[in-house]
Scaffold this active site. Structure first.
Site, mmCIF file in Angstrom:
data_model
loop_
_atom_site.group_PDB
_atom_site.id
_atom_site.type_symbol
_atom_site.label_atom_id
_atom_site.label_comp_id
_atom_site.label_asym_id
_atom_site.label_seq_id
_atom_site.Cartn_x
_atom_site.Cartn_y
_atom_site.Cartn_z
ATOM 1 C CG ASP A 232 -25.352 117.296 16.542
ATOM 2 O OD1 ASP A 232 -24.558 117.946 16.151
ATOM 3 O OD2 ASP A 232 -25.079 116.021 16.494
ATOM 4 C CB CYS A 351 -26.289 103.902 29.356
ATOM 5 S SG CYS A 351 -26.213 105.349 28.174
#
Length: 379
Positions: A232, A351
């Site tokens: 990442d 979310c």
């Protein structure tokens, strides 16, 4: 390791499946790799390596590592097979190796440019939705081949993290908690930490896992393999890599979602200079076709965001995202966002908590190998 990065690449999402941090990772001696350990997952198919040989190989790897993180992986001994495996056979063994090391899914992607992803990123940056994360403009993130000169294939893995999300009936609890229990003075103040940060540092774990797979690749071929591990912080649109491999689709919350797994996973990539079977993938304990899916008419994630960070499906304004505001942003929190942030002190899962794919998918074959620190979980 590349410069410190956090989590708000628009093509990865508010937590981006792989939130980013800067953490120096030492070179792991060959003797610590399960591939070379007779008691490891490859017991019966590999011989253990003496400490001296392991140190020799580690020294060669150190000398063969350039500033971009490209490493030379050597086979422990010559391949025992009469001839090396073909790309399909090698791919199958690498995918099986990923599952054996705790990954929920894995797949192979080609290193052609992520053209659409590059356009999306450029438009997002031009609109200023990245806030103060100027580093997202660094590097050609849509050109994976530039990360490994001579590279021919990429392997992407999804490593699950955290505990299963709240039951569907507890979604309101998640929303109320995100506001910090405003108005309830009887409740103690409890800081909320994102699930991915409630376990061990994933950078080290994923790097070791991917280095093991690179060693496995060299051992199966019986020849040296040049490889680069990406966890990442590398300038790579990793969510595009997962989609190209057929692992995931792009959720409306901008996260990568794997049907049958959900979105609570971290992505890691291994680029190699050998051909693999592009598009091959596995999930669970066996190779199978991962069903294509999408969000349909569901807008649960968009509706639940405490700070209204979503401009619409697949569109995030990081400047309003709790993850950005509690991890990346160094300034004063705007007054109109403070109530929404509530007790969140490091990241946000709202979310994801409300996503139906997470409620229907969390039947894990084994606990997350990243562990879980219960003291970081808000009651």
């Amino acid at each position: 390791m590349e410069p410190a990065r956090t989590s708000l690449d628009p093509l990865r999402g508010p937590l981006g499946n792989t939130p980013q941090y800067s953490h120096p990772v030492p070179l792991i001696p060959e003797s610590e790799f399960p591939l070379h350990d007779a008691a490891g997952p490859w017991k019966g198919s590999r011989e253990p390596v003496s400490f001296g040989v392991a140190q020799e190989l580690a020294a060669v790897r150190r000398e063969s590592t350039d500033t971009a993180g490209v490493r030379l992986h050597l086979p422990v001994r010559s391949a025992t097979a009469s001839r090396p495996p073909d790309p399909e056979q090698l791919t199958e063994r690498l995918l099986e190796g990923a599952l054996a090391r705790g990954c929920a899914a894995a797949g192979v992607f080609s290193l052609e440019p992520f053209t659409e992803g590059g356009r999306h990123l450029a438009g997002w940056l031009e609109a200023g939705h990245h806030g103060e994360m100027g580093y997202l403009a660094e590097g050609p993130r849509h050109l994976p081949a530039e990360l490994l000169p001579g590279g021919r294939s990429g392997l992407v893995v999804a490593l699950p993290y955290g505990r299963p999300p709240p039951a569907p009936g507890s979604e309101q609890r998640s929303r109320a908690a995100s506001a910090g229990g405003a108005g309830d003075e009887s409740r103690p103040l409890i800081g909320r930490v994102a699930k991915y940060a409630q376990g061990d540092d994933y950078h080290h774990h994923l790097r070791v896992l991917l280095l093991e797979l690179a060693d496995l690749c060299a051992q199966e071929l019986g020849a040296p393999v040049r490889a680069r591990v990406c966890v990442d912080t590398a300038p790579l649109l990793e969510r595009d890599a997962a989609a190209r491999a057929g692992l995931s689709f792009f959720g409306k919350n901008t996260l990568a979602i794997v049907p049958g797994v959900g979105s609570y996973f971290l992505l890691g990539e291994l680029l190699v200079d050998v051909p693999l079977a592009a598009g091959a993938r596995v999930q669970g304990q066996r190779q199978r076709e991962i069903p294509r899916a999408g969000c349909g008419s569901c807008t649960a994630c968009l509706d639940a965001c405490p700070t209204g960070a979503f401009l619409g499906p697949h569109a995030l304004d990081a400047r309003r995202c709790i993850s950005y505001l509690t991890i990346e942003y160094d300034g004063v929190i705007p007054e109109d966002l403070r109530a929404g942030i509530g007790a969140h002190v490091f990241g946000c899962d709202v979310c994801q908590d409300v996503c139906p794919f997470n409620h229907s998918a969390h039947k894990r074959l084994q606990p997350s190998s990243l562990g879980h620190h219960a003291r970081l979980e808000a009651p």
